[in-house]
Write a protein that holds these residues in place. Structure first.
Motif, PDB file in Angstrom:
ATOM      1  N   ALA A 402     -33.193  22.555  31.375  1.00 16.88           N
ATOM      2  CA  ALA A 402     -32.232  22.519  32.476  1.00 16.88           C
ATOM      3  C   ALA A 402     -31.630  23.916  32.632  1.00 16.88           C
ATOM      4  CB  ALA A 402     -31.127  21.501  32.201  1.00 16.88           C
ATOM      5  N   PRO A 403     -31.006  24.186  33.767  1.00 21.10           N
ATOM      6  CA  PRO A 403     -30.281  25.460  33.875  1.00 21.10           C
ATOM      7  C   PRO A 403     -29.114  25.486  32.897  1.00 21.10           C
ATOM      8  CG  PRO A 403     -30.568  24.420  36.033  1.00 21.10           C
ATOM      9  CD  PRO A 403     -30.925  23.392  35.006  1.00 21.10           C
ATOM     10  N   SER A 404     -28.705  26.671  32.527  1.00 19.98           N
ATOM     11  CA  SER A 404     -27.543  26.824  31.660  1.00 19.98           C
ATOM     12  C   SER A 404     -26.278  26.387  32.391  1.00 19.98           C
ATOM     13  CB  SER A 404     -27.408  28.293  31.249  1.00 19.98           C
ATOM     14  OG  SER A 404     -26.162  28.545  30.633  1.00 19.98           O
ATOM     15  N   SER A 405     -25.278  25.957  31.623  1.00 20.56           N
ATOM     16  CA  SER A 405     -23.945  25.830  32.194  1.00 20.56           C
ATOM     17  C   SER A 405     -23.442  27.237  32.528  1.00 20.56           C
ATOM     18  CB  SER A 405     -23.002  25.152  31.199  1.00 20.56           C
ATOM     19  OG  SER A 405     -23.443  23.852  30.889  1.00 20.56           O
ATOM     20  N   THR A 406     -22.314  27.327  33.200  1.00 20.26           N
ATOM     21  CA  THR A 406     -21.784  28.628  33.598  1.00 20.26           C
ATOM     22  C   THR A 406     -21.682  29.563  32.400  1.00 20.26           C
ATOM     23  OG1 THR A 406     -20.533  27.640  35.405  1.00 20.26           O
ATOM     24  CG2 THR A 406     -19.831  29.815  34.649  1.00 20.26           C
ATOM     25  N   VAL A 407     -22.282  30.732  32.529  1.00 17.13           N
ATOM     26  CA  VAL A 407     -22.222  31.740  31.471  1.00 17.13           C
ATOM     27  C   VAL A 407     -20.864  32.430  31.561  1.00 17.13           C
ATOM     28  CG1 VAL A 407     -23.184  33.901  30.622  1.00 17.13           C
ATOM     29  CG2 VAL A 407     -24.715  32.083  31.420  1.00 17.13           C
ATOM     30  N   THR A 408     -20.073  32.313  30.521  1.00 11.93           N
ATOM     31  CA  THR A 408     -18.746  32.910  30.483  1.00 11.93           C
ATOM     32  C   THR A 408     -18.691  33.985  29.407  1.00 11.93           C
ATOM     33  OG1 THR A 408     -17.786  31.453  28.797  1.00 11.93           O
ATOM     34  CG2 THR A 408     -17.832  30.622  31.073  1.00 11.93           C
ATOM     35  N   GLY A 409     -17.522  34.581  29.254  1.00  9.17           N
ATOM     36  CA  GLY A 409     -17.342  35.590  28.222  1.00  9.17           C
ATOM     37  C   GLY A 409     -17.450  35.040  26.817  1.00  9.17           C
ATOM     38  N   LYS A 410     -17.491  33.719  26.693  1.00  8.06           N
ATOM     39  CA  LYS A 410     -17.627  33.085  25.381  1.00  8.06           C
ATOM     40  C   LYS A 410     -19.049  32.577  25.145  1.00  8.06           C
ATOM     41  CE  LYS A 410     -12.773  31.717  24.902  1.00  8.06           C
ATOM     42  NZ  LYS A 410     -12.271  32.542  25.990  1.00  8.06           N
ATOM     43  N   VAL A 411     -20.010  33.102  25.881  1.00  8.61           N
ATOM     44  CA  VAL A 411     -21.387  32.621  25.760  1.00  8.61           C
ATOM     45  C   VAL A 411     -21.923  32.792  24.343  1.00  8.61           C
ATOM     46  CG1 VAL A 411     -22.332  34.847  26.542  1.00  8.61           C
ATOM     47  CG2 VAL A 411     -23.700  32.752  26.758  1.00  8.61           C
ATOM     48  N   SER A 412     -21.459  33.823  23.641  1.00  6.49           N
ATOM     49  CA  SER A 412     -21.952  34.054  22.285  1.00  6.49           C
ATOM     50  C   SER A 412     -21.418  33.020  21.290  1.00  6.49           C
ATOM     51  CB  SER A 412     -21.568  35.454  21.810  1.00  6.49           C
ATOM     52  OG  SER A 412     -20.159  35.611  21.806  1.00  6.49           O
ATOM     53  N   ARG A 413     -20.396  32.238  21.704  1.00  8.09           N
ATOM     54  CA  ARG A 413     -19.841  31.219  20.810  1.00  8.09           C
ATOM     55  C   ARG A 413     -20.518  29.867  20.971  1.00  8.09           C
ATOM     56  NH1 ARG A 413     -13.284  32.166  21.407  1.00  8.09           N
ATOM     57  NH2 ARG A 413     -13.301  34.452  21.291  1.00  8.09           N
ATOM     58  N   ASN A 414     -21.329  29.715  22.013  1.00  5.72           N
ATOM     59  CA  ASN A 414     -22.014  28.442  22.202  1.00  5.72           C
ATOM     60  C   ASN A 414     -22.989  28.184  21.058  1.00  5.72           C
ATOM     61  OD1 ASN A 414     -20.706  28.111  24.630  1.00  5.72           O
ATOM     62  ND2 ASN A 414     -22.424  28.821  25.880  1.00  5.72           N
ATOM     63  N   ARG A 415     -22.972  26.966  20.551  1.00  6.24           N
ATOM     64  CA  ARG A 415     -23.942  26.588  19.508  1.00  6.24           C
ATOM     65  C   ARG A 415     -25.278  26.249  20.153  1.00  6.24           C
ATOM     66  NH1 ARG A 415     -22.460  21.537  16.634  1.00  6.24           N
ATOM     67  NH2 ARG A 415     -24.309  22.017  15.379  1.00  6.24           N
ATOM     68  N   LEU A 416     -26.342  26.563  19.451  1.00  2.46           N
ATOM     69  CA  LEU A 416     -27.670  26.101  19.817  1.00  2.46           C
ATOM     70  C   LEU A 416     -28.181  25.235  18.680  1.00  2.46           C
ATOM     71  CD1 LEU A 416     -27.448  28.432  21.922  1.00  2.46           C
ATOM     72  CD2 LEU A 416     -29.911  28.749  21.629  1.00  2.46           C
ATOM     73  N   VAL A 417     -28.691  24.055  19.026  1.00  2.00           N
ATOM     74  CA  VAL A 417     -29.216  23.141  18.020  1.00  2.00           C
ATOM     75  C   VAL A 417     -30.601  22.682  18.445  1.00  2.00           C
ATOM     76  CG1 VAL A 417     -26.920  22.327  17.342  1.00  2.00           C
ATOM     77  CG2 VAL A 417     -28.182  21.113  19.126  1.00  2.00           C
ATOM     78  N   HIS A 418     -31.389  22.251  17.465  1.00  2.00           N
ATOM     79  CA  HIS A 418     -32.675  21.637  17.786  1.00  2.00           C
ATOM     80  C   HIS A 418     -32.411  20.427  18.673  1.00  2.00           C
ATOM     81  CE1 HIS A 418     -35.533  23.838  15.205  1.00  2.00           C
ATOM     82  NE2 HIS A 418     -34.503  24.004  14.384  1.00  2.00           N
TER      83      HIS A 418
END
Length: 517
Positions: A402-418
């Motif tokens: 799917a497309p990403s949610s809105t990329v904000t200044g906190k994008v580096s804090r988003n978790r990525l999981v399997h």
């Protein structure tokens, strides 16, 4: 975007001045279209990125420059820092919006008649600027007083905590007393010092409430910044010796649409044709759902139609659509309407994170940039740093397809999981976050707060669509499609220059091409 067998026309090359230019989202898009951009940006980190990307830049506050400094600019663009404009209800956002609209109204009154002398128009702006300056100065004083009271409150709370503990109060009793700023009655009667201490805390809380209320009423400096593009247009349109901009493009968060609608009224008086449009970024091929309020204006008599979406909008849980009308109940079986054949190409599907990142990895290899951090990721889910529905624990989730949610200044804090698990994967690299904003994979992020730079930027792909639409109204649809395809290829394969371009300061205006050099 599929190949279109139409050679694009040779377009006119425009000279653009970009206010609040950020790291260069609009600039790199304009460059892909062949235009020349000079940006003004105050943030040192964004300026470092712009240097490495070869973007012509003047550093500093937009308010320290004026339209007359760049008389040869033909197009004005910008995205002034946004405020929390709240259209419904009350509060600081509502008051900030009302203030901005009132100032726009005053400027409009000043330019309604072409017979109004320029000094009188300029006087209106100077009066507004002085009001804003005085409010900002008062706000600085209130902030200083607020900081002093906050320091006194912290000291008083520490002293009260220690005193209550010495009186044998439990941790729960201490926290309740500090929360309510009320000492236990028995202790307060027996200990005058403790009573005075809590009386002082009550007084400090009231003082802090007064400071907050005053600051809310005064607003902040962004009230003035959001007016800057309008004043630049007015100056170029009415100041003797200057020529009006041929086009204007402004963009911001959805809450600013009300401001753009008021801008339209002034621009109409200044002989512009305008169009405001709420744009969904995924509907223009950006692998991210994000809405932007866009104001487009062109000098003259040619109207600006709505910018047609090239991709389907994302619908959570939906299947990627493959044709323009796939989601309509009255669509023919094969998605083809004989009347529309040859008239308009179908919409493409929205672009997923997986597709965008996979393509970026291929481009990086083609460009000979194997050192970029673009891992070949398994199926993943992004767990947003933000909660949904006001619940911080209810983190938004988007799967890789799917497309990403809105990329904000906190994008580096988003978790990525399997996907389907809570097993962590490495978080997005900066290059990946940039790709989700449609920056070229080779874009050279520099300085600190790089995630913030990426999150604050206008998606270059969206900027490309808007600029082409506003600056090239003469193109037929087939030519416009071919022009976009060509520019998108340049954008995706863009590389920074071998040598950085040094950022200029105000003293570097003399001799600059837009200044007359």
């Amino acid at each position: 975007m599929s190949h279109v067998n139409h050679a694009p026309s040779s377009p006119a090359i425009f000279r653009i001045v970009d206010l609040f230019a950020g790291p260069g989202g609009l600039d790199v898009a304009a460059e892909a279209l062949g235009h020349q951009v000079t940006g003004i940006e105050w943030d040192d980190n964004a300026c470092r990125t712009r240097e490495a990307a070869g973007m012509d830049t003047f550093a500093g506050d937009v308010r320290d420059y004026r339209a007359a400094d760049f008389p040869h600019a033909q197009v004005l663009t910008g995205g002034p820092p946004c405020q929390t404009f709240t259209v419904a209800g009350h509060g600081a956002g509502r008051r900030a919006l009302d203030d901005v609209l009132e100032y726009i109204g005053r400027l409009h009154d000043a330019v309604r008649s072409k017979e109004t002398p320029w000094p009188e128009v300029e006087r209106t702006w100077n009066e507004i600027s002085e009001e804003l300056r005085l409010r900002a100065a008062e706000a600085d004083e209130v902030k200083a007083q607020k900081r002093e009271d906050e320091a006194l409150r912290s000291f008083a709370r520490r002293t009260a905590r220690k005193s209550l503990a010495e009186h044998g109060c439990s941790p729960e009793e201490i926290e309740l007393a500090l929360k309510t700023t009320e000492a236990p009655r028995g202790l307060a009667r027996r200990d005058a010092d403790l009573k005075n201490l809590f009386d002082g805390l009550v007084s400090l809380e009231k003082s802090l409430d007064a400071h907050r209320a005053r600051l809310e009423k005064l607003g902040d400096e962004r009230t003035g910044l959001v007016l800057q593009p309008l004043w630049w247009v007015i100056e170029r349109s009415r100041c003797p010796g200057l020529e009006p901009y041929r086009a204007v493009v402004l963009e911001q968060v959805p809450a600013v649409m009300r401001v753009w609608e008021e801008y339209e009224k002034v621009l109409d008086t200044l002989d512009y044709r305008t169009k405001t449009q709420m744009m969904h970024t995924e509907a223009f091929g950006v692998p991210q759902t994000r809405r932007r309020a866009v104001l487009m204006a062109r000098l003259g008599k040619i109207d600006i139609p709505e910018l047609r979406e090239t991709h389907h909008r994302y619908r959570p849980g939906g299947v990627p659509a493959t044709s323009r009308d796939a989601d309509r109940a009255d669509t023919p079986l094969w998605g083809v309407d004989e009347e529309s054949v040859g008239r308009r190409r179908p919409k493409d599907s929205w672009v997923s994170m997986e597709a965008a990142l996979k393509k970026a990895r291929g481009i990086a290899l083609d460009l000979g940039l194997p050192d970029l951090n673009l891992p070949d990721r398994p199926a993943f889910t992004v767990v947003s740093n933000y909660g949904t529905g006001g619940d911080p624990a209810a983190r938004g989730r988007r799967d890789h397809d799917a497309p990403s949610s809105t990329v904000t200044g906190k994008v580096s804090r988003n978790r990525l999981v399997h996907k389907g698990t809570n097993t962590d994967l490495p978080r997005f690299e900066l290059a990946e976050a940039g790709v989700l904003q449609t920056f070229p994979v080779a874009y050279p992020w520099r300085g600190s707060d790089r995630s913030q730079q990426i999150g604050n930027a206008v998606p270059p792909r969206l900027a490309l669509h808007v600029l082409r639409h506003v600056l090239e109204p003469e193109l037929r649809e087939e030519e416009a499609d071919a022009r976009l395809e060509q520019a998108l290829a340049k954008l995706e394969n863009w590389r920074p220059p071998s040598e950085p371009v040094k950022v200029r300061r105000r003293e570097g205006l003399k001799g600059h091409p837009l200044n007359g050099g």
